[in-house]
Design an enzyme around this catalytic site. Structure first.
Site, short mmCIF file in Angstrom:
data_model
loop_
_atom_site.label_atom_id
_atom_site.label_comp_id
_atom_site.label_asym_id
_atom_site.label_seq_id
_atom_site.Cartn_x
_atom_site.Cartn_y
_atom_site.Cartn_z
N ASP A 102 33.57 15.88 26.00
CA ASP A 102 32.16 16.00 26.83
C ASP A 102 31.38 14.02 26.47
O ASP A 102 31.75 13.57 25.64
CB ASP A 102 31.42 16.47 25.39
CG ASP A 102 29.78 16.75 25.68
OD1 ASP A 102 29.00 16.49 27.32
OD2 ASP A 102 28.99 17.00 25.34
N HIS A 135 28.37 16.30 18.01
CA HIS A 135 28.35 18.02 18.48
C HIS A 135 28.10 18.66 16.68
O HIS A 135 28.82 17.63 15.97
CB HIS A 135 29.40 17.84 18.40
CG HIS A 135 29.62 17.51 20.26
ND1 HIS A 135 30.42 17.57 20.53
CD2 HIS A 135 28.55 17.10 21.16
CE1 HIS A 135 30.71 16.98 22.11
NE2 HIS A 135 28.92 17.13 22.47
N SER A 177 31.29 12.91 18.27
CA SER A 177 32.09 13.97 17.99
C SER A 177 31.99 15.05 16.44
O SER A 177 31.64 13.97 15.44
CB SER A 177 32.27 15.11 18.70
OG SER A 177 32.71 16.55 18.23
#
Lengths: 204, 291
Positions: free
Chosen positions: A144, A45, A18
């Site tokens: 996540d 992400h 991310s």
């Protein structure tokens, strides 16, 4: 004479990353040789950013294509996943792997506030590759991927996490480490070498 | 004792693991659904189908997928819940604004030559996209000539779509999309805001017929000038994708247009040679006329 392990027990590597991902990925992917025998699926992400008529996805792909020996393409629906390729997950869709080793996409609502979600990819990837899968969590400001990585471990795959101290944002690696006992916690600079040794059978 | 007279203990050569048990449970569940309701999910892409079934399981507070089987067989309201979970989707008005802009520039300009225009929006879900379409048609002075069929296999989604009431918090995003899509007026002209909700104006609905249609088993129902089906084929396997695309081909008039989702393509389908590509990135295709 000791028998030489010529083939890796692993077929695929899934990477979830991310915030801070561009630098982290750039530290790893260009170091892998053209002959790297695994399929690598990268989920970074991001929102879909369009500038100069080019979507962010095209940018990521051309950015890594330039510096990587392995071939870099977008993960497209129905495409057969082949070893030696790096696939980049598109923005705005969840990316999944079917048991037939092809990609599929979904517009299920965000999972862990993320669309695409690392958990969704890791979960489906582990259902497909089982113990032949390596999962890797890098820098990020999200939780996540933690559950997905644990799922990979549960199906006897190998789990790797970037050493939080070496991460631009340590939240995601820390979150992954807190959820299960990961197999290896590695400084960013060592990850590419570790992977290369792993597929040559030097590491278990 | 000779080997032949000794009874051998039964040895299971393979003990099924949790994943294999779940695969069987899913197979049986889908059989029950097909038998009871004539909804066939067997040609759905398995990975997302499995996720959705597990999501439904979590929400229903049952212990395992097998427990869903008697529920779907004997409680139609449980099947409604299941169907809802199967259709939950991320949607917004003017999603991918550039697509609407291209539709306007390349397709609507051609549709203007027809006195009556039939449009099929297949898989309209909760309606955000069909209203986006109606707004664009209105601004091009075409809406009064249009009959839009907005269909879905989920009756609950259709009810939401028919009401055309959306959360007001989404409006700023929709307004931004509308502008990027080449909107010619003010987006606020098309809805009425009240108590945290925005209600789409009735005049946009007058030319839309909401109806139940299941792409897996239902047939053509009219000849179309334009078919829009975005992000539905992503859930189907190759066989079902080809069947649905063939249905679209049959439903289109000669030189009729087809719009797919931005990750869906005719490239690897059996219909590839029956269509010209009008806008590659926006997935706009036109049926080839052999006349």
């Amino acid at each position: 004479m000791m028998p030489v392990k010529s083939s890796s027990p692993y077929q695929a590597l899934v990477i979830g990353v991310s915030a801070g991902g561009l630098n982290a990925l750039h530290n790893i992917l260009p170091k892998l040789p053209k002959s790297f025998p695994l399929a690598i699926i990268v989920l970074q992400h991001r929102g879909e950013v369009v500038f100069d008529g080019t979507s962010h996805n095209d940018f990521l792909i051309s950015y890594f294509q330039k510096d990587c020996a392995m071939s870099v393409t977008e993960a497209t629906i129905g495409a057969e996943i082949k070893p030696g390729n790096i696939y980049i997950a598109p923005a705005k869709y969840h990316l999944l792997i079917e048991k037939t080793k092809v990609f599929s996409l979904s517009l299920e609502p965000p999972v862990n506030f993320a669309l695409p979600s690392i958990d969704v990819l890791f979960d489906s990837a582990s259902a497909c590759y089982k113990n032949q899968l390596i999962g890797l969590i890098l820098t990020g400001a999200s939780s996540d991927g933690s559950t997905g990585l644990k799922t990979i471990k549960g199906r006897a795959g190998l789990t790797l996490v970037q050493e939080p101290k070496t991460a631009e944002v340590d939240f995601m690696p820390k979150s992954a480490i807190s959820l299960h006992t990961v197999d290896h916690i590695l400084p960013l600079d060592d990850i590419a070498e570790f992977l290369c040794q792993l597929i040559q059978g030097d590491k278990e | 004792m000779t080997p032949s007279t000794q009874a051998k203990p039964q040895v299971y050569s393979h003990r099924p693991n949790e994943d294999e048990v779940m695969a069987l449970e899913i197979k049986l569940l889908l059989q029950a659904i097909a038998f009871r309701y004539d909804y066939d999910f067997s040609h759905y892409a398995q990975a997302s189908l499995t996720r959705r079934i597990n999501n439904c399981l979590k929400k229903s507070q049952l212990n395992n997928i097998a427990e869903m089987i008697p529920k779907v067989l004997h409680q139609p309201e449980f099947f409604e819940l299941f169907l809802k979970e199967m259709s939950v989707t991320v949607t917004e008005m003017f999603r991918d604004p550039k697509v609407f802009k291209e539709l306007r520039n390349k397709v609507f300009t051609q549709l203007k030559t027809y006195s009556r225009i039939n449009i099929w929006h297949a898989g309209c879900a909760t309606g955000e996209e069909v209203y986006s379409l109606a707004i664009m048609l209105k601004e091009e002075g075409l809406l009064h000539r249009c009959q839009i069929y907005a269909t879905d296999f989920n009756n609950q989604s259709l009810k939401v779509a028919e009401q055309g009431i959306y959360k007001a918090e989404k409006i700023s995003e929709y307004t931004h999309n509308y502008q990027l899509a080449g909107g010619k007026a003010s987006f606020a002209d098309y809805y009425q805001a009240k108590h945290g909700y925005a209600k789409i104006h009735n005049d946009l609905k007058e030319h839309i017929t909401f109806a139940h249609h299941n792409l897996i088993k239902d047939q053509c129902f009219a000849q179309m000038h334009l078919i829009i089906c975005r992000n539905v084929l992503i859930y189907f396997d190759k066989t079902l994708q080809n069947n649905v695309l063939s249905l679209f081909n049959q439903s289109l008039l000669h030189r009729g247009y087809l719009l797919l989702g931005d990750k869906e393509s005719l490239e690897f389908s059996k219909q590839k040679n029956n269509f010209d590509t009008i806008a590659k990135d926006q997935r706009i295709y036109q049926k080839i006329s052999y006349e």
